[in-house]
Design an enzyme around this catalytic site. Structure first.
Site, PDB file in Angstrom:
ATOM      1  N   ASP A  48       9.343   2.711  -0.251  1.00 35.29           N
ATOM      2  CA  ASP A  48       8.295   3.364   0.532  1.00 35.29           C
ATOM      3  C   ASP A  48       8.500   2.957   1.986  1.00 35.29           C
ATOM      4  O   ASP A  48       8.093   1.872   2.398  1.00 35.29           O
ATOM      5  CB  ASP A  48       6.911   2.952   0.024  1.00 35.29           C
ATOM      6  CG  ASP A  48       5.797   3.572   0.862  1.00 35.29           C
ATOM      7  OD1 ASP A  48       6.101   4.202   1.896  1.00 35.29           O
ATOM      8  OD2 ASP A  48       4.620   3.411   0.473  1.00 35.29           O
ATOM      9  N   LYS A  80       4.493   8.746   8.811  1.00 38.55           N
ATOM     10  CA  LYS A  80       4.285   8.213  10.167  1.00 38.55           C
ATOM     11  C   LYS A  80       5.348   8.633  11.195  1.00 38.55           C
ATOM     12  O   LYS A  80       5.199   9.681  11.806  1.00 38.55           O
ATOM     13  CB  LYS A  80       4.093   6.705  10.074  1.00 38.55           C
ATOM     14  CG  LYS A  80       2.870   6.404   9.184  1.00 38.55           C
ATOM     15  CD  LYS A  80       2.405   4.981   9.102  1.00 38.55           C
ATOM     16  CE  LYS A  80       1.087   4.913   8.358  1.00 38.55           C
ATOM     17  NZ  LYS A  80       1.058   4.118   7.158  1.00 38.55           N
ATOM     18  N   TYR A 131       0.857  -1.190   0.000  1.00 34.93           N
ATOM     19  CA  TYR A 131       0.000   0.000   0.000  1.00 34.93           C
ATOM     20  C   TYR A 131       0.888   1.233   0.000  1.00 34.93           C
ATOM     21  O   TYR A 131       1.860   1.296   0.747  1.00 34.93           O
ATOM     22  CB  TYR A 131      -0.887   0.002   1.245  1.00 34.93           C
ATOM     23  CG  TYR A 131      -1.768   1.234   1.384  1.00 34.93           C
ATOM     24  CD1 TYR A 131      -2.846   1.443   0.526  1.00 34.93           C
ATOM     25  CD2 TYR A 131      -1.529   2.167   2.387  1.00 34.93           C
ATOM     26  CE1 TYR A 131      -3.655   2.574   0.661  1.00 34.93           C
ATOM     27  CE2 TYR A 131      -2.338   3.290   2.530  1.00 34.93           C
ATOM     28  CZ  TYR A 131      -3.397   3.490   1.663  1.00 34.93           C
ATOM     29  OH  TYR A 131      -4.192   4.598   1.805  1.00 34.93           O
TER      30      TYR A 131
HETATM   31  C1  PLP Z   1       0.357   4.500   5.753  1.00 38.35           C
HETATM   32  C2  PLP Z   1       1.122   4.278   4.504  1.00 38.35           C
HETATM   33  C3  PLP Z   1       1.094   5.183   3.429  1.00 38.35           C
HETATM   34  C4  PLP Z   1       0.142   6.328   3.383  1.00 38.35           C
HETATM   35  O1  PLP Z   1       0.392   7.264   4.378  1.00 38.35           O
HETATM   36  P1  PLP Z   1      -0.800   8.268   4.796  1.00 38.35           P
HETATM   37  O2  PLP Z   1      -0.131   9.185   5.766  1.00 38.35           O
HETATM   38  O3  PLP Z   1      -1.874   7.423   5.385  1.00 38.35           O
HETATM   39  O4  PLP Z   1      -1.245   8.962   3.577  1.00 38.35           O
HETATM   40  C5  PLP Z   1       1.947   4.976   2.376  1.00 38.35           C
HETATM   41  N1  PLP Z   1       2.772   3.923   2.354  1.00 38.35           N
HETATM   42  C6  PLP Z   1       2.827   3.022   3.348  1.00 38.35           C
HETATM   43  C7  PLP Z   1       3.785   1.895   3.279  1.00 38.35           C
HETATM   44  C8  PLP Z   1       1.976   3.150   4.443  1.00 38.35           C
HETATM   45  O5  PLP Z   1       1.974   2.215   5.397  1.00 38.35           O
END
Ligand code: PLP
Length: 431
Positions: free
Chosen positions: A239, A267, A144
């Protein structure tokens, strides 16, 4: 355990907010319950509006490496707010945070702050496309990367390599440039590169996926992606919105010994404030506006209050590296405790782990990709979730999420969690 007040608030929330929540996973819909509403949280504990106290393994989905609201976090925050909550002009603290991130992550020279992980990945991909002058991107099933149009795809059926939208509102035309491969499958990646590698701008990957449960990339896979991206001059994007500053202080570089061309953070770098960032070598970042032609902007990007908390979080991690060995030890303790319980109960389930990310899959293993993960028995998981919640253990209301450990999780609380795991498994399987 009573949830009267949460249930009332949920009814009220549903009137004004779609589904009563501002992000779908908070709805508890998949487990068939009304969501809990948080009142406050401290350390590894979250207290809901009914006064129920939980040992929290959601932990805001990852940002809280040090647990909820450690005392030093809010020190100075009020003064900071009094000086202004946003200016729309540059501030010194933005440089300080950028420097901390760049110093921690050897693969990058520069970093641009944004407001979420979604923005970070969306922007990084645009820059990679601008830099390479290519159209296509490659992602992996089960990873994701936020909710931007081009990333809401799943693989087409059979040998189709282009993605199909997973959400109405995403035109097929938008995702025709998104290719989807199987996670941990280099043969699949090679096949796609042989067909169209010359037009692939970027490969974007979670080195340890935390969005299909916890599925670590194999060393061979992560190294294989590095090699094929070198061969085709494709930009490799890690990511690290979950893994950044979690797997190690130098993130996946430390964990796998492989460097990407670009990285996305989120995060943890905001310590719970709405923050994301993307970075790369100067050569790539020079494409970004105002230096280069690739446009990307944000009214609130680098917000002073967010930078203030993010800086504290990152400095604490930088200056106390023992946090990482402690988190690894705690992760191992939780993993082994659950594995022992499974053995005692004769359940053939899988526990995946990478450092402080742990996931119990309700399927026999190994779980190495999305197909493996979706073999899980969701009904059993849902029953288990309820049993855990009743015992005061808050895990994600979905099989496809991680348990997030923090430095604030005590050995005592982990032991209690393992005990509850045994009872909850037993009850949900009528053993
Ligand atoms: C949570 C997440 C996102 C998206 O981040 P948001 O702050 O919710 O937009 C993108 N990549 C990964 C791997 C994530 O876990």
């Amino acid at each position: 355990m009573k949830h009267t007040k949460s249930e009332q608030l949920f009814k009220e929330a549903e009137k004004y907010i779609p589904g009563g929540v501002n992000s779908p996973v908070r709805a508890f819909k998949s487990v068939g319950l009304a969501p809990i509403f948080a009142d406050k949280a401290h350390g590894d504990r979250l207290i809901d509006v009914d006064g129920n106290e939980y040992i929290d393994y959601i932990c805001s989905w990852g940002p809280l490496m040090l647990g909820h609201s450690p005392d030093f976090m809010s020190e100075g925050l009020e003064e900071m707010a009094k000086r202004g909550t946003s200016y729309g002009v540059a501030t010194e603290i933005e440089i300080e945070v950028a420097k901390i991130i760049v110093d921690a992550y050897p693969a990058i020279d520069q970093v641009r702050m944004v407001n979420s992980g979604t923005e970070a990945t969306m922007s990084a991909l645009r820059v990679a496309r601008g830099y390479t002058n290519r159209n296509k991107i490659l992602k992996f099933e089960g990873c994701y990367h936020g909710h931007s149009d081009g990333l809401l795809v799943q693989s087409g059926s059979g040998t189709l390599t282009f993605g199909v939208p997973t959400s109405p509102g995403v035109p097929a035309d938008v995702v025709k440039n998104t290719l989807v491969c199987r996670y941990n499958d280099m043969d699949d990646v090679r096949r796609v590169f042989e067909e169209q590698g010359d037009d692939i701008a970027a490969v974007i990957v979670e080195t340890v996926s935390g969005n299909m449960g916890v599925v670590p990339g194999t060393q061979e896979f992560i190294q294989g992606l590095r090699d094929i991206c070198n061969e085709y001059k494709t930009v490799l994007i890690f990511d690290e919105v979950i893994t950044g500053f979690r797997l190690a202080y130098n993130s996946s570089i430390g964990y796998f010994g492989v460097e990407p061309d670009m990285v996305c953070f989120g995060k943890i770098i905001g310590a719970g404030m709405p923050v994301g960032a993307y970075g790369a070598r100067k050569e790539i970042m020079s494409c970004v506006s105002p230096v280069g032609p690739v446009y990307q902007a944000g009214t609130l990007s680098g917000n002073p209050l967010a930078m203030f908390l993010g800086k504290k979080n990152l400095e604490t991690l930088r200056d106390h590296k023992d946090i990482y060995s402690e988190l690894d030890r705690k992760g191992k303790m939780l993993q082994e405790g659950i594995q022992n319980n499974l053995k005692k109960l004769g359940l053939d389930y899988t526990v995946n782990r990478a450092g402080s990310l742990v996931c119990l899959f309700f399927t026999s293993g190994p779980v190495q990709n999305f197909d493996d993960a979706t073999k899980s028995d969701i009904d059993k998981f849902n029953a288990y979730f309820k049993e855990m919640l009743d015992r005061g253990i808050l895990i994600a209301p979905s099989q496809y999420e991680a348990m997030f450990l923090s430095y604030a999780h005590t050995d005592e609380d982990i032991e209690y969690t393992i005990k509850c795991n045994y009872e909850a498994l037993k009850a949900s399987h009528n053993l």
